[in-house]
Design an enzyme around this catalytic site. Structure first.
Site, short mmCIF file in Angstrom:
data_model
loop_
_atom_site.label_atom_id
_atom_site.label_comp_id
_atom_site.label_asym_id
_atom_site.label_seq_id
_atom_site.Cartn_x
_atom_site.Cartn_y
_atom_site.Cartn_z
CB CYS A 108 50.28 -19.85 15.98
SG CYS A 108 50.70 -18.16 15.57
N PRO A 109 51.52 -20.25 12.87
CG PRO A 109 52.75 -19.21 11.13
CD PRO A 109 52.84 -20.30 12.19
#
Length: 77
Positions: free
Chosen positions: A14-15
């Site tokens: 993430c992201p």
């Protein structure tokens, strides 16, 4: 399931899976389907939240051997 574009976001944290998804969705027409594969366990909640916030549809999510596969339909304009 049929799809119009595929993104491999495996081994990205993430992201980055969401960012790759956003970029790919920008290249699609309304109502086309994007298939995304990811290995980040947080991607399940991330893609669910992303779709709620952006209006895209999470058609289906599958998990097998630590790989998550998502099919998203781009929102109509």
């Amino acid at each position: 399931m049929q799809y119009d574009k595929e993104v491999d976001a495996r081994h990205l944290n993430c992201p980055l899976p969401i960012l790759r998804c956003k970029k790919a969705l920008n290249e699609l027409q309304a109502n086309q389907v994007l298939k995304i594969t990811a290995t980040d366990p947080g991607s399940k909640k991330d893609f669910d939240a992303f779709c709620r916030q952006t209006g895209h549809t999470l058609i289906e999510m599958q998990e097998a051997e630590g790989v998550f596969t998502f099919w998203l339909r781009k929102r109509s304009q």
